[in-house]
Design an enzyme around this catalytic site. Structure first.
Site, PDB file in Angstrom:
ATOM      1  N   PRO A   8       0.794  -1.230   0.000  1.00 42.71           N
ATOM      2  CA  PRO A   8       0.000   0.000   0.000  1.00 42.71           C
ATOM      3  C   PRO A   8       0.826   1.279   0.000  1.00 42.71           C
ATOM      4  CG  PRO A   8      -0.837  -1.544   1.625  1.00 42.71           C
ATOM      5  CD  PRO A   8       0.412  -2.149   1.063  1.00 42.71           C
ATOM      6  N   ASN A   9       0.388   2.211  -0.817  1.00 40.45           N
ATOM      7  CA  ASN A   9       0.901   3.590  -0.905  1.00 40.45           C
ATOM      8  C   ASN A   9       2.241   3.719  -1.626  1.00 40.45           C
ATOM      9  OD1 ASN A   9      -1.322   4.784   0.545  1.00 40.45           O
ATOM     10  ND2 ASN A   9      -0.488   3.821   2.375  1.00 40.45           N
ATOM     11  N   ARG A  16       4.769  11.279  -2.568  1.00 44.87           N
ATOM     12  CA  ARG A  16       4.547  10.967  -1.150  1.00 44.87           C
ATOM     13  C   ARG A  16       5.773  11.330  -0.319  1.00 44.87           C
ATOM     14  NH1 ARG A  16       4.367   4.859   1.313  1.00 44.87           N
ATOM     15  NH2 ARG A  16       3.761   5.450   3.432  1.00 44.87           N
ATOM     16  N   TYR A  21      10.881   9.555   1.531  1.00 49.03           N
ATOM     17  CA  TYR A  21      10.908   8.439   0.575  1.00 49.03           C
ATOM     18  C   TYR A  21      11.656   8.761  -0.719  1.00 49.03           C
ATOM     19  CZ  TYR A  21       7.438   6.498   3.750  1.00 49.03           C
ATOM     20  OH  TYR A  21       6.800   6.019   4.872  1.00 49.03           O
ATOM     21  N   ASN A  69       8.457  -5.004  -0.482  1.00 48.38           N
ATOM     22  CA  ASN A  69       8.269  -3.836   0.370  1.00 48.38           C
ATOM     23  C   ASN A  69       6.788  -3.812   0.737  1.00 48.38           C
ATOM     24  OD1 ASN A  69       7.945  -1.439   1.663  1.00 48.38           O
ATOM     25  ND2 ASN A  69       9.109  -0.217   0.194  1.00 48.38           N
ATOM     26  N   ALA A  72       3.097  -0.227   5.010  1.00 46.24           N
ATOM     27  CA  ALA A  72       2.693  -0.270   6.419  1.00 46.24           C
ATOM     28  C   ALA A  72       2.263  -1.668   6.871  1.00 46.24           C
ATOM     29  CB  ALA A  72       1.567   0.731   6.670  1.00 46.24           C
ATOM     30  N   HIS A  75       4.233  -3.737   9.488  1.00 49.05           N
ATOM     31  CA  HIS A  75       4.219  -3.555  10.936  1.00 49.05           C
ATOM     32  C   HIS A  75       3.116  -4.341  11.646  1.00 49.05           C
ATOM     33  CE1 HIS A  75       7.030  -0.582   9.676  1.00 49.05           C
ATOM     34  NE2 HIS A  75       6.101   0.140   9.069  1.00 49.05           N
ATOM     35  N   ASP A  82       2.543 -14.805   7.110  1.00 49.48           N
ATOM     36  CA  ASP A  82       2.327 -16.241   6.939  1.00 49.48           C
ATOM     37  C   ASP A  82       2.458 -16.650   5.474  1.00 49.48           C
ATOM     38  OD1 ASP A  82       1.950 -16.511   9.635  1.00 49.48           O
ATOM     39  OD2 ASP A  82      -0.214 -16.853   9.551  1.00 49.48           O
ATOM     40  N   GLU A  93      13.370  -8.349   2.228  1.00 49.56           N
ATOM     41  CA  GLU A  93      12.477  -7.245   2.628  1.00 49.56           C
ATOM     42  C   GLU A  93      13.228  -5.941   2.389  1.00 49.56           C
ATOM     43  OE1 GLU A  93      11.783  -7.464   6.818  1.00 49.56           O
ATOM     44  OE2 GLU A  93      10.611  -5.608   6.905  1.00 49.56           O
ATOM     45  N   HIS A  95      12.947  -1.541   2.549  1.00 55.01           N
ATOM     46  CA  HIS A  95      12.260  -0.292   2.883  1.00 55.01           C
ATOM     47  C   HIS A  95      13.118   0.868   2.418  1.00 55.01           C
ATOM     48  CE1 HIS A  95       9.396  -2.508   5.281  1.00 55.01           C
ATOM     49  NE2 HIS A  95      10.416  -3.167   5.779  1.00 55.01           N
ATOM     50  N   SER A  97      12.925   3.945   3.538  1.00 57.88           N
ATOM     51  CA  SER A  97      13.297   4.758   4.701  1.00 57.88           C
ATOM     52  C   SER A  97      13.981   3.904   5.762  1.00 57.88           C
ATOM     53  CB  SER A  97      12.053   5.439   5.286  1.00 57.88           C
ATOM     54  OG  SER A  97      11.155   4.469   5.802  1.00 57.88           O
ATOM     55  N   ARG A 102      12.509   5.629  12.848  1.00 60.05           N
ATOM     56  CA  ARG A 102      11.305   6.447  12.694  1.00 60.05           C
ATOM     57  C   ARG A 102      10.341   6.235  13.874  1.00 60.05           C
ATOM     58  NH1 ARG A 102       8.866   5.865   7.007  1.00 60.05           N
ATOM     59  NH2 ARG A 102       7.774   7.750   7.718  1.00 60.05           N
TER      60      ARG A 102
HETATM   61  C1  DQA Z   1       8.102   1.813   3.934  1.00 61.15           C
HETATM   62  C2  DQA Z   1       8.085   2.108   5.440  1.00 61.15           C
HETATM   63  C3  DQA Z   1       6.707   1.871   6.035  1.00 61.15           C
HETATM   64  O1  DQA Z   1       6.714   2.177   7.428  1.00 61.15           O
HETATM   65  C4  DQA Z   1       5.685   2.735   5.359  1.00 61.15           C
HETATM   66  O2  DQA Z   1       4.396   2.468   5.864  1.00 61.15           O
HETATM   67  C5  DQA Z   1       5.716   2.601   3.871  1.00 61.15           C
HETATM   68  C6  DQA Z   1       7.010   2.585   3.213  1.00 61.15           C
HETATM   69  C7  DQA Z   1       9.455   2.200   3.295  1.00 61.15           C
HETATM   70  O3  DQA Z   1       9.680   1.772   2.164  1.00 61.15           O
HETATM   71  O4  DQA Z   1      10.244   2.935   3.899  1.00 61.15           O
HETATM   72  O5  DQA Z   1       4.686   2.573   3.213  1.00 61.15           O
HETATM   73  O6  DQA Z   1       7.913   0.428   3.750  1.00 61.15           O
END
Ligand code: DQA
Length: 141
Positions: A8-9, A16, A21, A69, A72, A75, A82, A93, A95, A97, A102
């Site tokens: 998501p996002n 964003r 980011y 990635n 959110a 978390h 699973d 994995e 990220h 950021s 954070r």
């Molecule tokens: C993220 C870090 C997450 O906490 C956040 O919700 C994201 C992006 C990152 O790529 O830094 O959507 O996964």
């Protein structure tokens, strides 16, 4: 084929919160990663269920490794965790950021215990590193 999964996002990269980011769009981030390895199958969804369904398909479609990635979902999504656990290929994995530095809620990843590598804080370059790590681990199998 290396599967690159974005949650998501991440589709909104570029617009964003660029201070956190970066200014690259997701297409630009992926284009950089493709310079490391052209055979990337990229799947991006805002939906937890679609991401999980794609991971299930990866069990039988010849996927050699996964770069993920989860946004959110990282978390709190035990369901995504699973689905990753039951996929028996190397998993990285990533990220953009530096999540451990954070907000408190971002310091926990429920996914990290079921992946082989976690890369945080390298921005778009982290996707390149993640693809390299995924290839390395897939070749070592
Ligand atoms: C993220 C870090 C997450 O906490 C956040 O919700 C994201 C992006 C990152 O790529 O830094 O959507 O996964």
């Amino acid at each position: 084929m290396i599967l690159v999964l974005n949650g998501p996002n991440l589709s909104q990269l570029g617009a964003r919160d660029p201070a956190v980011y970066g200014s690259a769009t997701l297409d630009e981030v992926v284009a950089g990663a493709r310079e490391e390895h052209p055979e990337l199958d990229v799947f991006t969804s805002e939906s937890e269920g679609e991401l999980i369904t794609r991971l299930h398909a990866a069990r039988t479609d010849g996927t050699r490794a996964v770069v993920v990635n989860p946004g959110a979902l990282t978390h709190y999504s035990y369901a995504l965790r699973d689905a990753l656990e039951l996929l028996d290929v190397p998993k990285v994995e990533v990220h953009l950021s530096q999540t451990p530095a954070r907000e408190e809620f971002r310091r926990t990843s429920v996914v990290s215990p079921v992946v082989d590598v976690t890369i945080t804080g390298a921005g778009a370059y982290g996707y390149r590193l993640a693809v390299r790590a995924a290839l390395h681990l897939a070749d070592a199998r």
